[in-house]
Design a protein around this motif. Structure first.
Motif, PDB file in Angstrom:
ATOM      1  N   THR A   1       8.267  40.201  46.929  1.00 57.36           N
ATOM      2  CA  THR A   1       8.239  40.176  48.348  1.00 57.36           C
ATOM      3  C   THR A   1       9.589  39.984  48.993  1.00 57.36           C
ATOM      4  OG1 THR A   1       5.808  39.567  48.517  1.00 57.36           O
ATOM      5  CG2 THR A   1       7.214  39.087  50.485  1.00 57.36           C
ATOM      6  N   GLN A   2      10.075  39.119  48.450  1.00 66.33           N
ATOM      7  CA  GLN A   2      11.665  38.650  49.241  1.00 66.33           C
ATOM      8  C   GLN A   2      12.593  39.820  48.927  1.00 66.33           C
ATOM      9  OE1 GLN A   2      13.125  34.654  48.651  1.00 66.33           O
ATOM     10  NE2 GLN A   2      11.065  33.979  47.659  1.00 66.33           N
ATOM     11  N   GLN A   3      12.772  40.260  47.742  1.00 63.84           N
ATOM     12  CA  GLN A   3      13.662  41.529  47.398  1.00 63.84           C
ATOM     13  C   GLN A   3      13.295  42.797  48.213  1.00 63.84           C
ATOM     14  OE1 GLN A   3      15.805  41.936  45.176  1.00 63.84           O
ATOM     15  NE2 GLN A   3      15.673  40.086  43.752  1.00 63.84           N
ATOM     16  N   VAL A   4      11.945  43.177  48.509  1.00 57.11           N
ATOM     17  CA  VAL A   4      11.551  44.069  49.378  1.00 57.11           C
ATOM     18  C   VAL A   4      12.204  43.731  51.036  1.00 57.11           C
ATOM     19  CG1 VAL A   4       9.863  45.463  50.419  1.00 57.11           C
ATOM     20  CG2 VAL A   4       9.929  44.982  48.122  1.00 57.11           C
ATOM     21  N   GLN A   5      11.902  42.465  51.268  1.00 56.12           N
ATOM     22  CA  GLN A   5      12.185  42.150  52.616  1.00 56.12           C
ATOM     23  C   GLN A   5      13.870  42.330  52.985  1.00 56.12           C
ATOM     24  OE1 GLN A   5      10.618  38.295  52.859  1.00 56.12           O
ATOM     25  NE2 GLN A   5       8.740  38.917  53.742  1.00 56.12           N
ATOM     26  N   GLN A   6      14.618  41.744  51.928  1.00 58.56           N
ATOM     27  CA  GLN A   6      16.005  41.760  51.824  1.00 58.56           C
ATOM     28  C   GLN A   6      16.498  43.260  51.858  1.00 58.56           C
ATOM     29  OE1 GLN A   6      18.028  39.174  52.746  1.00 58.56           O
ATOM     30  NE2 GLN A   6      16.243  38.171  53.016  1.00 58.56           N
ATOM     31  N   ALA A   7      15.873  43.958  51.204  1.00 54.35           N
ATOM     32  CA  ALA A   7      16.404  45.461  50.708  1.00 54.35           C
ATOM     33  C   ALA A   7      16.196  46.203  52.028  1.00 54.35           C
ATOM     34  CB  ALA A   7      15.455  46.193  49.821  1.00 54.35           C
ATOM     35  N   ARG A   8      15.044  46.010  53.094  1.00 55.97           N
ATOM     36  CA  ARG A   8      14.889  46.410  54.451  1.00 55.97           C
ATOM     37  C   ARG A   8      15.868  45.903  55.071  1.00 55.97           C
ATOM     38  NH1 ARG A   8       8.649  44.652  55.019  1.00 55.97           N
ATOM     39  NH2 ARG A   8       9.020  45.187  57.295  1.00 55.97           N
ATOM     40  N   LEU A   9      16.074  44.650  55.283  1.00 57.04           N
ATOM     41  CA  LEU A   9      17.056  44.036  56.284  1.00 57.04           C
ATOM     42  C   LEU A   9      18.360  44.662  55.911  1.00 57.04           C
ATOM     43  CD1 LEU A   9      16.058  40.284  56.093  1.00 57.04           C
ATOM     44  CD2 LEU A   9      16.125  41.611  57.945  1.00 57.04           C
ATOM     45  N   TRP A  10      18.916  44.899  54.815  1.00 63.24           N
ATOM     46  CA  TRP A  10      19.974  45.450  54.540  1.00 63.24           C
ATOM     47  C   TRP A  10      20.135  46.841  55.160  1.00 63.24           C
ATOM     48  CZ3 TRP A  10      21.645  49.787  51.941  1.00 63.24           C
ATOM     49  CH2 TRP A  10      23.223  49.904  51.748  1.00 63.24           C
ATOM     50  N   PHE A  11      19.327  47.701  54.663  1.00 63.42           N
ATOM     51  CA  PHE A  11      19.325  49.065  55.084  1.00 63.42           C
ATOM     52  C   PHE A  11      19.320  49.085  56.637  1.00 63.42           C
ATOM     53  CE2 PHE A  11      17.599  53.142  56.346  1.00 63.42           C
ATOM     54  CZ  PHE A  11      18.149  54.101  55.113  1.00 63.42           C
ATOM     55  N   ASP A  12      18.373  48.325  57.181  1.00 64.17           N
ATOM     56  CA  ASP A  12      18.462  48.377  58.551  1.00 64.17           C
ATOM     57  C   ASP A  12      19.716  47.876  59.262  1.00 64.17           C
ATOM     58  OD1 ASP A  12      16.064  49.495  58.849  1.00 64.17           O
ATOM     59  OD2 ASP A  12      14.928  47.463  59.084  1.00 64.17           O
ATOM     60  N   SER A  13      20.405  46.815  58.682  1.00 62.87           N
ATOM     61  CA  SER A  13      21.512  46.458  59.245  1.00 62.87           C
ATOM     62  C   SER A  13      22.668  47.467  59.286  1.00 62.87           C
ATOM     63  CB  SER A  13      22.131  45.139  58.325  1.00 62.87           C
ATOM     64  OG  SER A  13      22.408  45.493  57.132  1.00 62.87           O
ATOM     65  N   VAL A  14      23.053  48.297  57.984  1.00 64.29           N
ATOM     66  CA  VAL A  14      23.868  49.366  57.921  1.00 64.29           C
ATOM     67  C   VAL A  14      23.416  50.460  58.685  1.00 64.29           C
ATOM     68  CG1 VAL A  14      24.958  50.788  56.194  1.00 64.29           C
ATOM     69  CG2 VAL A  14      24.359  48.444  55.702  1.00 64.29           C
ATOM     70  N   TRP A  15      22.325  50.918  58.895  1.00 63.99           N
ATOM     71  CA  TRP A  15      21.846  52.004  59.517  1.00 63.99           C
ATOM     72  C   TRP A  15      22.077  51.634  61.217  1.00 63.99           C
ATOM     73  CZ3 TRP A  15      19.906  56.497  58.152  1.00 63.99           C
ATOM     74  CH2 TRP A  15      19.304  57.487  59.051  1.00 63.99           C
ATOM     75  N   GLU A  16      21.894  50.450  61.698  1.00 63.71           N
ATOM     76  CA  GLU A  16      21.924  50.249  63.011  1.00 63.71           C
ATOM     77  C   GLU A  16      23.308  49.725  63.476  1.00 63.71           C
ATOM     78  OE1 GLU A  16      18.940  47.449  63.781  1.00 63.71           O
ATOM     79  OE2 GLU A  16      17.234  48.841  63.139  1.00 63.71           O
ATOM     80  N   THR A  17      24.353  49.664  62.589  1.00 61.38           N
ATOM     81  CA  THR A  17      25.518  49.180  63.073  1.00 61.38           C
ATOM     82  C   THR A  17      26.709  50.145  62.697  1.00 61.38           C
ATOM     83  OG1 THR A  17      25.999  47.828  60.903  1.00 61.38           O
ATOM     84  CG2 THR A  17      24.977  46.876  62.919  1.00 61.38           C
ATOM     85  N   ILE A  18      27.131  50.344  61.390  1.00 60.14           N
ATOM     86  CA  ILE A  18      28.578  50.884  60.988  1.00 60.14           C
ATOM     87  C   ILE A  18      27.982  52.491  60.614  1.00 60.14           C
ATOM     88  CG2 ILE A  18      29.480  48.832  60.207  1.00 60.14           C
ATOM     89  CD1 ILE A  18      28.906  49.633  57.334  1.00 60.14           C
ATOM     90  N   ALA A  19      26.823  52.898  60.476  1.00 55.64           N
ATOM     91  CA  ALA A  19      26.310  54.102  59.954  1.00 55.64           C
ATOM     92  C   ALA A  19      26.441  55.015  61.419  1.00 55.64           C
ATOM     93  CB  ALA A  19      25.084  54.107  59.493  1.00 55.64           C
ATOM     94  N   ARG A  20      26.781  56.289  61.024  1.00 54.42           N
ATOM     95  CA  ARG A  20      26.982  57.427  62.318  1.00 54.42           C
ATOM     96  C   ARG A  20      25.877  58.663  61.889  1.00 54.42           C
ATOM     97  NH1 ARG A  20      31.496  56.055  59.960  1.00 54.42           N
ATOM     98  NH2 ARG A  20      31.972  57.827  59.120  1.00 54.42           N
ATOM     99  N   ASP A  21      25.359  59.136  62.913  1.00 49.00           N
ATOM    100  CA  ASP A  21      24.407  60.230  62.789  1.00 49.00           C
ATOM    101  C   ASP A  21      25.335  61.272  62.078  1.00 49.00           C
ATOM    102  OD1 ASP A  21      22.164  59.096  63.918  1.00 49.00           O
ATOM    103  OD2 ASP A  21      22.732  59.668  65.926  1.00 49.00           O
ATOM    104  N   PHE A  22      24.637  62.094  61.290  1.00 47.34           N
ATOM    105  CA  PHE A  22      25.407  63.319  60.725  1.00 47.34           C
ATOM    106  C   PHE A  22      24.703  64.392  60.905  1.00 47.34           C
ATOM    107  CE2 PHE A  22      26.089  66.157  56.858  1.00 47.34           C
ATOM    108  CZ  PHE A  22      27.722  66.211  56.964  1.00 47.34           C
ATOM    109  N   ASP A  23      25.089  65.588  61.353  1.00 41.77           N
ATOM    110  CA  ASP A  23      24.806  66.818  61.443  1.00 41.77           C
ATOM    111  C   ASP A  23      24.933  67.645  60.260  1.00 41.77           C
ATOM    112  OD1 ASP A  23      23.698  69.303  62.555  1.00 41.77           O
ATOM    113  OD2 ASP A  23      25.149  69.525  64.249  1.00 41.77           O
ATOM    114  N   LEU A  24      23.760  67.912  59.754  1.00 41.94           N
ATOM    115  CA  LEU A  24      23.688  68.556  58.428  1.00 41.94           C
ATOM    116  C   LEU A  24      23.995  69.954  58.594  1.00 41.94           C
ATOM    117  CD1 LEU A  24      20.351  67.294  56.624  1.00 41.94           C
ATOM    118  CD2 LEU A  24      22.505  66.982  55.896  1.00 41.94           C
ATOM    119  N   ASP A  25      23.730  70.511  59.940  1.00 48.57           N
ATOM    120  CA  ASP A  25      24.308  72.068  60.337  1.00 48.57           C
ATOM    121  C   ASP A  25      25.686  72.243  60.642  1.00 48.57           C
ATOM    122  OD1 ASP A  25      21.382  73.162  59.500  1.00 48.57           O
ATOM    123  OD2 ASP A  25      20.864  71.967  61.279  1.00 48.57           O
TER     124      ASP A  25
END
Length: 288
Positions: free
Chosen positions: A262-286
């Protein structure tokens, strides 16, 4: 509570042992059969599924080979207790599509493995065997317009724009295919809501991570190995991130909030969301 298997799909054309293995595997992955729980006897499974004892034995052997169950001589067959073990991604991805709302978050290098794992469940949606109401996929990959730690030239470990362009094209090919295949299900009215978003970040991705339906996480490292590739018509010796050699470890949400899985899944979700919502940038596939 006595375990009662779900009815098998009468239109399933797989061999009987594969159908039984798939049914029991799904029960284990969704925790209808809990870690450490004893499976029903061979006779009970024979009566429940209506297949011969040899079919049940073959299905249980397949589950044992997959690492989901362990046979104890004189005691029976039990669901494995360990939630951290090398695991196959495809069965869990397919099982996820049995849910009403499907969510998949992926962080990695190109999404090639995810693309392959999605083919069978998407085919089953097309023929009406799976009917989710929504599919949401988020893909997080490195920005190949900037220098990376790998892939690099083998002779001097130097950055090479040809290698980055090659990886960019591979990433775009697989992610665009995922987006278009899922969008098609929406256009055909087979899935009411579909969404695939892709974002990039500047760091090199040395591991891959999948979070499926916020309940299962798969994590593995990319080994770096010598390789030879062709980029812009020239063979280049490189140090490469090799996804096919990645061993995935599975972590699952269990009943106890304090469990390791449970803790591993929670931390994986927190890590993903933290990157997604901060330093990640939208990418246009087209590329527009």
């Amino acid at each position: 509570m006595t375990f009662v298997p779900d009815p098998l799909d009468p239109d399933d054309d797989r061999p009987p042992y594969e159908q039984v293995a798939s049914s029991l595997g799904a029960a284990i992955r969704t925790r209808k059969l809990a870690p450490g729980e004893k499976l029903p006897s061979h006779k009970a499974l024979t009566d429940s599924y209506g297949f011969a004892r040899a079919t049940i034995q073959r299905a249980l052997r397949d589950l044992e080979d997959e690492g989901l169950v362990v046979s104890r001589k004189g005691s029976g067959v039990f669901v494995r207790n360990r939630t951290e073990r090398p695991a196959g991604l495809r069965p869990y991805v397919e099982q996820a599509f049995s849910s009403r709302d499907v969510t998949i978050d992926f962080a990695g290098f190109s999404s090639e493995t995810l693309h392959g794992a999605l083919q069978e469940p998407l085919d089953k949606i097309r023929v009406g065997r799976l009917t989710p109401a929504s599919i949401t996929v988020r893909i997080l990959v490195p920005d190949m317009s900037v220098s990376q730690a790998a892939p690099v030239r083998r002779d001097d470990c130097g950055d090479d724009v040809r290698l980055r362009n090659r990886m960019h094209d591979i990433m775009v090919g697989y992610t665009r295919s995922i987006r278009d295949s899922i969008a098609e299900l929406g256009h055909l009215g087979l899935v009411p809501e579909t969404r695939v978003d892709v974002r990039v970040h500047s760091g090199t991705q040395f591991f891959k991570l999948y979070v499926i339906n916020n309940e299962d996480a798969f994590f593995g490292y990319y080994p770096i190995k010598p390789n030879q590739v062709v980029a812009q018509g020239e063979a280049i010796e490189i140090y490469d991130l090799v996804g096919r050699d990645t061993v995935l470890f599975h972590h699952s949400v269990n009943d106890s909030e304090s469990s390791s899985g449970t803790q591993q899944v929670q931390q994986a979700r927190l890590w993903f969301d933290s990157v997604w919502e901060t330093i990640a940038r939208d990418f246009d596939l087209d590329g527009r």
